[in-house]
Design a protein around this motif. Sequence first.
Motif, PDB file in Angstrom:
ATOM      1  N   GLN A  42      50.395  50.210  25.258  1.00 30.33           N
ATOM      2  CA  GLN A  42      49.384  49.460  24.516  1.00 30.33           C
ATOM      3  C   GLN A  42      48.004  50.104  24.634  1.00 30.33           C
ATOM      4  O   GLN A  42      47.223  50.099  23.669  1.00 30.33           O
TER       5      GLN A  42
ATOM      6  N   SER B  24      54.704  49.301  29.403  1.00 30.29           N
ATOM      7  CA  SER B  24      54.142  48.561  28.272  1.00 30.29           C
ATOM      8  C   SER B  24      52.623  48.623  28.288  1.00 30.29           C
ATOM      9  O   SER B  24      51.980  48.741  27.243  1.00 30.29           O
TER      10      SER B  24
ATOM     11  N   ASP C 220      39.542  37.136  29.579  1.00 31.45           N
ATOM     12  CA  ASP C 220      39.608  38.407  28.865  1.00 31.45           C
ATOM     13  C   ASP C 220      38.408  39.255  29.239  1.00 31.45           C
ATOM     14  O   ASP C 220      37.278  38.747  29.332  1.00 31.45           O
TER      15      ASP C 220
ATOM     16  N   THR D  60      47.994  40.722  31.907  1.00 34.30           N
ATOM     17  CA  THR D  60      49.020  40.043  31.106  1.00 34.30           C
ATOM     18  C   THR D  60      49.118  40.538  29.669  1.00 34.30           C
ATOM     19  O   THR D  60      50.164  40.406  29.042  1.00 34.30           O
ATOM     20  N   ALA D  61      48.023  41.096  29.126  1.00 40.13           N
ATOM     21  CA  ALA D  61      48.052  41.506  27.721  1.00 40.13           C
ATOM     22  C   ALA D  61      46.970  42.545  27.448  1.00 40.13           C
ATOM     23  O   ALA D  61      45.967  42.639  28.176  1.00 40.13           O
TER      24      ALA D  61
ATOM     25  N   SER E 174      43.602  41.137  28.966  1.00 36.22           N
ATOM     26  CA  SER E 174      43.771  39.766  29.457  1.00 36.22           C
ATOM     27  C   SER E 174      44.249  39.826  30.908  1.00 36.22           C
ATOM     28  O   SER E 174      45.230  40.513  31.214  1.00 36.22           O
TER      29      SER E 174
ATOM     30  N   VAL F 180      48.474  41.633  22.875  1.00 36.94           N
ATOM     31  CA  VAL F 180      49.904  41.949  22.957  1.00 36.94           C
ATOM     32  C   VAL F 180      50.347  41.824  24.412  1.00 36.94           C
ATOM     33  O   VAL F 180      49.811  42.513  25.290  1.00 36.94           O
ATOM     34  N   THR F 181      51.313  40.964  24.675  1.00 31.75           N
ATOM     35  CA  THR F 181      51.803  40.764  26.038  1.00 31.75           C
ATOM     36  C   THR F 181      52.411  42.040  26.598  1.00 31.75           C
ATOM     37  O   THR F 181      53.177  42.730  25.911  1.00 31.75           O
ATOM     38  N   VAL F 182      52.055  42.365  27.843  1.00 33.37           N
ATOM     39  CA  VAL F 182      52.643  43.531  28.521  1.00 33.37           C
ATOM     40  C   VAL F 182      53.439  43.025  29.710  1.00 33.37           C
ATOM     41  O   VAL F 182      52.936  42.253  30.524  1.00 33.37           O
ATOM     42  N   ARG F 183      54.695  43.437  29.788  1.00 27.36           N
ATOM     43  CA  ARG F 183      55.593  42.948  30.839  1.00 27.36           C
ATOM     44  C   ARG F 183      55.898  43.989  31.908  1.00 27.36           C
ATOM     45  O   ARG F 183      56.643  43.719  32.838  1.00 27.36           O
TER      46      ARG F 183
END
Length: 353
Positions: A184, A180, A206, A168-169, A197, A173-176
């Motif tokens: 990151q 992404s 985490d 998820t991150a 995450s 930082v959220t990754v969609r």
Amino acid sequence: MGAALVVVAFVLLLVMALSPAPYVIEAPGPVFNTLGYDHPVGQTPSNADEKKPLIVVNGHKTYPTKGSLDLLTVSEIGAPGQLPNWGEVIQAWLSPSRAVIPLSIAFPPGQNVQQQNAENAQLMTDSQKDAVAAALNELGYHFAQRIVVKQVANGPAKGIIEVGDVITAVDGVTVRGVQSLRDQLAKNGAGAPATISIVRGGKKQDVTVTPEKTAGSVVIGIGASMDYTFPFDVTIQLNNVGGPSAGQMFALGIMDKLTPGSLNGGARVAGTGTIDNEGNIGPIGGIRQKMFGARSAGATVFLAPASNCDEVTGHIPAGLHVYAVKTLKDSLNVLDAVRTGSSTAGLPTCKAS
């Protein structure tokens, strides 16, 4: 003696010309209108399947469309055991719309035709899902989309991240999407611990993984892909076509059906390019053949991945205007100019020469 030598030379040349050559010829393949039906442009449907719409939406209102948003294909002439002859290869070398590639590149050692077809079929299936996601994201729909770990290799993530984990991150930082995630990780850099995450068994947590650099990319040694839960059904029917390169045109065709009016203003537009759920358009193979196929089908506007421009320059058919696009928004900007008749001077293009 002179006449006999000429006859012998002619026979030898003929034998050579008809002998198998260790190459595969790439030629323009059938063109399909994503706003139309499951049969090539310019051909009459020959069975019930070919009379079915290429894109069907169930559970949501759709709107009439005009013109075309064509996807392109490449036909391969030759395969292991069915090689073209030298005469065909020489003709292809001299043709601007064809390409000649070594058999070992078209069919890598250890991979047969059936395996390649199966891989291309899976790539097509994944491409269609990503296209639906890209279209719905661009139109502002909300739906579940998850980055799911499909495999873990011997690398930094082994023993830390597991198959089935949902990422998820990265570093908060959220990754969609997969792109992404890559971005990151690149931002974190190799050799520095990254906080990943995840959701495992329904529980958030985490974990810490230190990426490494492999082949110029920052990686953690996993294979991940997208899983979606769409708010309504979008079905794409396209038989006997494989690979991921129609993603962009699928997405545009879906958007056109879901919105009032016509994205292309009724014009004949063609294009190619992979797409992900975030609308990023990626490079494809055989773009020269696809441009000639598009022009033969009547297109004057062509949407090309910007990352393919080096293969486009110097090979654009007369009468075809090629625009360089990196995202779905770039393509929509081109279509907006086509529809309204406004100036395209400020839009990125692939140089003609």
